[in-house]
Design a protein around this motif. Structure first.
Motif, PDB file in Angstrom:
ATOM      1  N   ALA A   1      -3.393   2.547   2.617  1.00  0.00           N
ATOM      2  CA  ALA A   1      -2.065   2.317   2.637  1.00  0.00           C
ATOM      3  C   ALA A   1      -1.648   2.763   1.350  1.00  0.00           C
ATOM      4  O   ALA A   1      -2.491   2.485   0.368  1.00  0.00           O
ATOM      5  CB  ALA A   1      -1.491   1.122   2.959  1.00  0.00           C
ATOM      6  N   HIS A   2      -0.598   3.344   0.988  1.00  0.00           N
ATOM      7  CA  HIS A   2       0.073   3.524  -0.652  1.00  0.00           C
ATOM      8  C   HIS A   2       1.366   3.229  -0.650  1.00  0.00           C
ATOM      9  O   HIS A   2       2.072   2.980   0.521  1.00  0.00           O
ATOM     10  CB  HIS A   2       0.016   5.136  -0.602  1.00  0.00           C
ATOM     11  CG  HIS A   2      -1.588   5.659  -0.552  1.00  0.00           C
ATOM     12  ND1 HIS A   2      -2.522   5.909  -1.462  1.00  0.00           N
ATOM     13  CD2 HIS A   2      -1.923   6.273   0.502  1.00  0.00           C
ATOM     14  CE1 HIS A   2      -3.672   6.266  -0.834  1.00  0.00           C
ATOM     15  NE2 HIS A   2      -3.102   6.754   0.282  1.00  0.00           N
TER      16      HIS A   2
ATOM     17  N   THR B   1      10.272   0.501   4.318  1.00  0.00           N
ATOM     18  CA  THR B   1      10.871   0.343   3.181  1.00  0.00           C
ATOM     19  C   THR B   1      11.871  -0.783   3.032  1.00  0.00           C
ATOM     20  O   THR B   1      12.257  -1.186   3.966  1.00  0.00           O
ATOM     21  CB  THR B   1      12.160   1.734   3.162  1.00  0.00           C
ATOM     22  OG1 THR B   1      11.416   2.949   2.983  1.00  0.00           O
ATOM     23  CG2 THR B   1      13.012   1.485   1.902  1.00  0.00           C
TER      24      THR B   1
ATOM     25  N   ASN C   1       8.704   1.545  -1.076  1.00  0.00           N
ATOM     26  CA  ASN C   1       8.249   2.325   0.098  1.00  0.00           C
ATOM     27  C   ASN C   1       6.556   2.044   0.484  1.00  0.00           C
ATOM     28  O   ASN C   1       6.069   2.383  -0.419  1.00  0.00           O
ATOM     29  CB  ASN C   1       8.559   3.631  -0.139  1.00  0.00           C
ATOM     30  CG  ASN C   1      10.030   3.851  -0.210  1.00  0.00           C
ATOM     31  OD1 ASN C   1      10.825   3.862   0.751  1.00  0.00           O
ATOM     32  ND2 ASN C   1      10.579   4.280  -1.464  1.00  0.00           N
TER      33      ASN C   1
ATOM     34  N   THR D   1       1.355   9.052  10.124  1.00  0.00           N
ATOM     35  CA  THR D   1       1.921   8.357   8.884  1.00  0.00           C
ATOM     36  C   THR D   1       3.328   7.672   9.167  1.00  0.00           C
ATOM     37  O   THR D   1       4.133   8.523   9.375  1.00  0.00           O
ATOM     38  CB  THR D   1       1.762   9.445   7.518  1.00  0.00           C
ATOM     39  OG1 THR D   1       0.452   9.817   7.630  1.00  0.00           O
ATOM     40  CG2 THR D   1       2.228   8.605   6.422  1.00  0.00           C
ATOM     41  N   ARG D   2       3.371   6.443   8.750  1.00  0.00           N
ATOM     42  CA  ARG D   2       4.559   5.690   8.905  1.00  0.00           C
ATOM     43  C   ARG D   2       5.199   5.388   7.653  1.00  0.00           C
ATOM     44  O   ARG D   2       4.329   5.271   6.746  1.00  0.00           O
ATOM     45  CB  ARG D   2       4.425   4.500   9.696  1.00  0.00           C
ATOM     46  CG  ARG D   2       4.051   4.970  11.048  1.00  0.00           C
ATOM     47  CD  ARG D   2       3.606   3.612  12.250  1.00  0.00           C
ATOM     48  NE  ARG D   2       2.972   3.974  13.255  1.00  0.00           N
ATOM     49  CZ  ARG D   2       3.473   4.167  14.364  1.00  0.00           C
ATOM     50  NH1 ARG D   2       4.924   4.098  14.412  1.00  0.00           N
ATOM     51  NH2 ARG D   2       3.184   4.669  15.599  1.00  0.00           N
ATOM     52  N   ARG D   3       6.391   5.105   7.645  1.00  0.00           N
ATOM     53  CA  ARG D   3       6.915   4.637   6.158  1.00  0.00           C
ATOM     54  C   ARG D   3       7.684   3.264   6.567  1.00  0.00           C
ATOM     55  O   ARG D   3       8.512   3.321   7.514  1.00  0.00           O
ATOM     56  CB  ARG D   3       7.813   5.687   5.421  1.00  0.00           C
ATOM     57  CG  ARG D   3       8.393   5.238   4.185  1.00  0.00           C
ATOM     58  CD  ARG D   3       9.187   6.154   3.405  1.00  0.00           C
ATOM     59  NE  ARG D   3      10.559   6.196   4.060  1.00  0.00           N
ATOM     60  CZ  ARG D   3      11.627   6.940   3.684  1.00  0.00           C
ATOM     61  NH1 ARG D   3      11.265   7.941   2.690  1.00  0.00           N
ATOM     62  NH2 ARG D   3      12.818   6.968   4.486  1.00  0.00           N
TER      63      ARG D   3
ATOM     64  N   TYR E   1       3.524   3.582   2.769  1.00  0.00           N
ATOM     65  CA  TYR E   1       3.166   4.607   3.686  1.00  0.00           C
ATOM     66  C   TYR E   1       1.643   4.339   4.228  1.00  0.00           C
ATOM     67  O   TYR E   1       0.795   4.017   3.490  1.00  0.00           O
ATOM     68  CB  TYR E   1       3.041   6.102   2.670  1.00  0.00           C
ATOM     69  CG  TYR E   1       4.279   6.331   2.095  1.00  0.00           C
ATOM     70  CD1 TYR E   1       5.282   6.983   2.755  1.00  0.00           C
ATOM     71  CD2 TYR E   1       4.521   6.058   0.813  1.00  0.00           C
ATOM     72  CE1 TYR E   1       6.430   7.378   2.123  1.00  0.00           C
ATOM     73  CE2 TYR E   1       5.597   6.134   0.231  1.00  0.00           C
ATOM     74  CZ  TYR E   1       6.634   6.878   0.907  1.00  0.00           C
ATOM     75  OH  TYR E   1       7.905   7.108   0.090  1.00  0.00           O
ATOM     76  N   TYR E   2       1.586   4.203   5.594  1.00  0.00           N
ATOM     77  CA  TYR E   2       0.451   3.787   6.024  1.00  0.00           C
ATOM     78  C   TYR E   2       0.421   4.358   7.789  1.00  0.00           C
ATOM     79  O   TYR E   2       1.177   4.732   8.332  1.00  0.00           O
ATOM     80  CB  TYR E   2       0.594   2.132   6.461  1.00  0.00           C
ATOM     81  CG  TYR E   2       1.647   1.628   7.245  1.00  0.00           C
ATOM     82  CD1 TYR E   2       1.402   1.270   8.366  1.00  0.00           C
ATOM     83  CD2 TYR E   2       2.887   1.674   6.698  1.00  0.00           C
ATOM     84  CE1 TYR E   2       2.476   0.797   9.531  1.00  0.00           C
ATOM     85  CE2 TYR E   2       3.906   1.233   7.582  1.00  0.00           C
ATOM     86  CZ  TYR E   2       3.572   1.021   9.000  1.00  0.00           C
ATOM     87  OH  TYR E   2       4.637   0.619  10.035  1.00  0.00           O
ATOM     88  N   LYS E   3      -0.725   4.102   8.078  1.00  0.00           N
ATOM     89  CA  LYS E   3      -1.306   4.720   9.475  1.00  0.00           C
ATOM     90  C   LYS E   3      -1.604   3.318  10.348  1.00  0.00           C
ATOM     91  O   LYS E   3      -2.618   2.649   9.989  1.00  0.00           O
ATOM     92  CB  LYS E   3      -2.443   5.668   9.508  1.00  0.00           C
ATOM     93  CG  LYS E   3      -2.020   6.940   8.826  1.00  0.00           C
ATOM     94  CD  LYS E   3      -3.018   8.025   8.840  1.00  0.00           C
ATOM     95  CE  LYS E   3      -2.616   9.241   8.255  1.00  0.00           C
ATOM     96  NZ  LYS E   3      -3.735  10.221   8.293  1.00  0.00           N
TER      97      LYS E   3
END
Length: 253
Positions: free
Chosen positions: A174-175, A234, A216, A230-232, A218-220
């Motif tokens: 994840a980022h 927030t 934010n 890829t989902r976000r 960003y991950y799977k």
């Protein structure tokens, strides 16, 4: 560091000050300039920070540590008791440590687990009021102004990503990213000259910087029907808002 975004507000403010100087040359001839360099201790507000991937799935509360960096500033006093100041505070490196985690309806208390880090740098422009005359050895001041905070080098720790992947929470690493922030800032400080004929001085100041940003992620999702998507997630208006304590030396001319 994203130098372009950091330097843009300083360049605009500097251009405005130069324009004002050229338009008022008679004031400039009687004005004073003060240049300072020093150290800054930055203590962020982490009381309301949280990271949420899914409302019913996982929520994390975390602490953000403090850091020490450098600062540089320049002030121009065109008239008695009033001045404008530009200040840049160098990048601070902040680690994020988990406090607690909620997965579904279960809450796990965790202390000091490193989940990641980021950097922040600060550009400030102030209008200062100096209550005493210029010939005083000690010159206190109060200022209010505008701040631009830039965030960079955001990233989760290797250990944290591995933990979530090994427990089938994430499909891959994840980022996260933090948005830059504009806000107000205030300061209280004092310059103290080494002597009435001396141009050198020491400075101490306390600053508050109002900084709200978006967090934010960003991950799977390894548990979804399509783990390649890829989902976000927030979290809006994360309150970073640090207190800053400056100590330095300066030169007036």
């Amino acid at each position: 560091m994203k130098k372009t975004r950091v330097l843009t507000p300083l360049a605009i403010a500097f251009a405005a000050m130069v324009g004002a100087q050229q338009a008022s040359a008679d004031w400039l001839s009687d004005g004073d300039f003060v240049v300072r360099v020093g150290a800054s201790w930055v203590d962020p507000d982490d009381s309301d920070d949280n990271l949420r991937l899914n409302d019913g799935w996982i929520k994390e509360d975390f602490d953000i540590d403090s850091d020490t960096t450098w600062n540089i500033s320049g002030a121009w006093l065109p008239v008695e008791h009033w001045g404008v100041e530009l200040m840049y505070i160098g990048a601070t490196d902040h680690d994020m440590e988990l406090d607690r985690v909620r997965v579904d309806d279960v809450i796990y208390d965790i202390d000091g687990y490193d989940i990641g880090s980021f950097e922040a740098s600060y550009s400030n422009a102030y209008l200062n009021w100096y209550p005493l005359s210029r010939d005083c050895l000690g010159q206190p001041y109060v200022g209010i102004g505008v701040n631009y905070t830039d965030f960079s080098d955001e990233g989760f720790s290797r250990r944290y990503n591995d933990l979530l992947i090994d427990n089938d929470v994430l499909a891959t690493d994840a980022h996260f990213g933090l948005g830059h922030s504009w806000g107000f800032t205030g300061q209280i400080g004092v310059d103290f000259r080494f002597g009435r004929e001396s141009a050198f001085l020491v400075n101490a100041a306390v600053l508050y910087i109002d900084t709200d940003t978006d967090f934010n992620v960003y991950y799977k999702d390894a548990r979804s029907s399509d783990p390649s998507l890829t989902r976000r997630a927030t979290v809006n208006d994360v309150d970073f808002s640090p207190w800053v304590f400056n100590l330095g030396v300066g030169y007036s001319f």
